[in-house]
Each structure stands twice: as C-alpha cells, then as structure tokens.
Design an enzyme around this catalytic site. Structure first.
Site, PDB file in Angstrom:
ATOM      1  N   ASN A 179      46.161 133.576 -15.950  1.00 38.65           N
ATOM      2  CA  ASN A 179      46.374 134.659 -16.913  1.00 38.65           C
ATOM      3  C   ASN A 179      45.978 135.973 -16.226  1.00 38.65           C
ATOM      4  OD1 ASN A 179      46.384 136.459 -19.029  1.00 38.65           O
ATOM      5  ND2 ASN A 179      44.652 135.522 -20.110  1.00 38.65           N
ATOM      6  N   TRP A 180      46.990 136.728 -15.848  1.00 44.08           N
ATOM      7  CA  TRP A 180      46.707 137.964 -15.096  1.00 44.08           C
ATOM      8  C   TRP A 180      46.221 139.100 -15.987  1.00 44.08           C
ATOM      9  CZ3 TRP A 180      51.381 138.587 -11.147  1.00 44.08           C
ATOM     10  CH2 TRP A 180      51.391 137.466 -10.285  1.00 44.08           C
ATOM     11  N   LYS A 181      46.328 138.931 -17.279  1.00 46.82           N
ATOM     12  CA  LYS A 181      45.941 139.987 -18.225  1.00 46.82           C
ATOM     13  C   LYS A 181      46.632 141.305 -17.853  1.00 46.82           C
ATOM     14  CE  LYS A 181      41.794 137.400 -19.077  1.00 46.82           C
ATOM     15  NZ  LYS A 181      40.418 137.365 -19.558  1.00 46.82           N
TER      16      LYS A 181
ATOM     17  N   HIS B  38      45.315 134.483 -27.688  1.00 47.27           N
ATOM     18  CA  HIS B  38      44.213 134.657 -26.739  1.00 47.27           C
ATOM     19  C   HIS B  38      43.117 135.474 -27.437  1.00 47.27           C
ATOM     20  CE1 HIS B  38      41.852 136.147 -23.386  1.00 47.27           C
ATOM     21  NE2 HIS B  38      42.333 135.144 -22.686  1.00 47.27           N
TER      22      HIS B  38
ATOM     23  N   GLU C 156      41.415 137.880 -26.634  1.00 43.88           N
ATOM     24  CA  GLU C 156      41.538 139.340 -26.519  1.00 43.88           C
ATOM     25  C   GLU C 156      42.580 139.873 -27.499  1.00 43.88           C
ATOM     26  OE1 GLU C 156      42.008 139.356 -22.263  1.00 43.88           O
ATOM     27  OE2 GLU C 156      39.956 138.623 -22.110  1.00 43.88           O
TER      28      GLU C 156
ATOM     29  N   GLU D 266      38.910 128.236 -25.032  1.00 43.99           N
ATOM     30  CA  GLU D 266      38.319 129.337 -24.278  1.00 43.99           C
ATOM     31  C   GLU D 266      37.157 129.944 -25.058  1.00 43.99           C
ATOM     32  OE1 GLU D 266      41.152 131.051 -21.105  1.00 43.99           O
ATOM     33  OE2 GLU D 266      41.382 132.173 -22.953  1.00 43.99           O
TER      34      GLU D 266
ATOM     35  N   GLY E  76      35.428 136.026 -18.502  1.00 42.18           N
ATOM     36  CA  GLY E  76      35.145 137.210 -17.689  1.00 42.18           C
ATOM     37  C   GLY E  76      33.680 137.477 -17.450  1.00 42.18           C
TER      38      GLY E  76
ATOM     39  N   SER F  47      35.827 131.810 -17.018  1.00 42.37           N
ATOM     40  CA  SER F  47      35.118 131.825 -15.733  1.00 42.37           C
ATOM     41  C   SER F  47      35.338 130.555 -14.907  1.00 42.37           C
ATOM     42  CB  SER F  47      33.615 132.088 -15.932  1.00 42.37           C
ATOM     43  OG  SER F  47      33.427 133.354 -16.529  1.00 42.37           O
TER      44      SER F  47
END
Ligand code: PGA
Length: 263
Positions: A13-15, A103, A105, A175, A181, A220
């Site tokens: 997941n490159w965000k 997700h 976020e 997650e 992160g 992570s």
C-alpha cells in the site's frame, strides 16, 4: 481446509507516496530484485495512488510481471456528481483487480463509516474486482479491551456488502491502527488471535466459506517480522505500507513469505 491451500498475498500500500515517474522506477526495481528468486508460492499486489495506475499498468503489461494492480479506495457509486471520486469501472479499465476498502486512514481522516465500507465493498464486487476489506482497532480501543468487539462490528458491517455465495471473492486485512506506521507491529500471537477471531466471526455468519478467505496482517510489517507473521495459522499474507516503498524491503518481504510457504 488447511492454511497451505490459501495462497499467501503480499500487497504493498503506497498510500499518498510516489508520482508516476517514481512509481515506474519502483516497480522496475521490485521486478529486477524478484527476477532471480522463487516466489511462485506468493501472490503479489501493489496499490499505488490513482495517478500512477496507468503508468504502472503499462510496465506490468509490457514486462508481464506477476504483480496484481490494486487501488487504495474507490467510490461506492457507479458514476455521476461525486467530485474527486473514482469509480470501480474506471479502475477495471486500468487492469486494477483489487481495491482496499475501509483502510483505517479512510475511516479516520475521511469519515468512512461502516455503512460506506459495506456499500463500497458491494460496488467493488459488482464490478468483479476483489475488495480488500480493512478492519482493526485503535490504540484507545485496544486499551479499553474493545479489540474483539470492534473487529466483530467492522467485519459484520462489511459483510452486509457481500452477497451470500460471494464470500470467496473477498480478502480481509487486519490492521491494528496503533501498529500502522509506528514501527510497532503486533506480536505474532496478537496477529494470530485477531485474524482467527475475524475468521470465526465470518464462519458464524457465513459458514465454511470462512476457511477459503485470505486474511492479511498489516501494521509495520517488515522483512524481519514477515516470516513469523505469515507462519501463523490464520495469517495469510501481509498488507505492507512503509516497507513497500523501497524495492529492497518489499522484495525481501516477498521472499521471506515465499520461504515460509515453499515453492
Ligand atoms: P505500515 O502501513 O506498513 O506503514 O504500518 C500498513 C498499512 O497502513 O496498510
């Protein structure tokens, strides 16, 4: 069904990182590093930003890379006046086959509710793409002993978007928000307990289909912990953020998962 019959998936997941030029460089770097390793036992996916999809699609197609293309989000609507949104059909035209849904976020910063997660899941399935439904508790919820109830609530709500009989078309990612992160991954035991709990909840709602669903761990994940995490009975792969932004670490994670599953 044993774990071995569930093919592991390592998804990056490159965000909101890497423009399309940088994306081309990274995908080529990953491909080069994987060229001489045996990773046939592992499915690989990357989820770049929308603006990178066309370029990355081109590289994957031209070089016939064994990497599935994913998106990080999409609209629950088919088309229309939804400024800033991207539809499932638009993604499908770019050879996207997976979409992250809910997700943390998106839930935290963009107000994505459980209902929106269900509606988006339904839209992704309707478009014949695979939703990667993300669930996970925050640090506060964990400290309050609410991990299990949060997971049950989120997975139950998301399944409202999955028609009976379509369960085999979904992927779930556990997650824990506090692990994303932060460099502080869940322990292998905690990851296993949570993924197992999610599977049991799916089983209670949808029966044996639960055994075929891949449940990933994310938060992570890195080359050092990847092997131990996927060695757990109910952890069928990894959703990788930060460590997917470097070819070296992403390839190392894939190789570590491949070593665990054998060829
Ligand atoms: P991380 O992110 O690997 O950087 O913790 C995972 C994710 O948010 O999918």
């Amino acid at each position: 069904m044993s774990k071995v019959t569930r093919r592991p998936l390592v998804a990056g997941n490159w965000k909101m990182n890497l423009d399309h030029v940088e994306a081309i460089r990274l995908i080529q770097d990953v491909a080069l590093r994987l060229r001489n390793t045996d990773h046939r036992s592992v499915d690989i996916a990357i989820h770049p930003p929308f603006t990178d999809l066309r370029s990355v699609e081109g590289i994957i197609g031209a070089d016939e890379l064994p990497i599935a293309l994913g998106a990080q989000h999409c609209s629950a609507h088919a088309s229309g006046a939804y400024t800033g949104e991207v539809s499932v059909a638009m993604l499908a035209r770019l050879s996207v086959s997976l979409v992250l849904v809910g997700h943390s976020e998106r839930r935290l910063y963009f107000g994505m509710s459980d209902e929106m997660v269900a509606a988006t899941t339904a839209a992704v399935l309707k478009g014949l793409l695979t939703p990667v439904i993300c669930v996970g508790e925050t640090g506060e919820e964990r400290e309050a002993g609410e991990t299990e109830s949060v997971l049950v609530r989120q997975i139950t709500a998301a399944l409202d978007g999955v028609a009976k009989g379509s369960e085999s078309s979904i992927i779930v990612a556990y997650e824990p928000v506090w692990a994303i992160g932060t460099g502080l991954a869940a322990t292998t035991e905690d990851a296993q307990v949570a993924c197992h709990r999610i599977r049991e909840e799916i089983r209670s709602l949808r029966g044996e289909a639960a055994d075929g669903i891949r449940i990933l761990y994310g938060g992570s994940a890195n080359p050092e912990n990847a092997g131990d995490l996927v060695a757990q009975a109910d952890v069928d792969g990894l959703l990788v953020g930060g460590a997917s932004l470097q070819g070296e670490s992403f390839a190392a994670i894939i190789n570590s998962v491949a070593a665990c599953y054998g060829s």
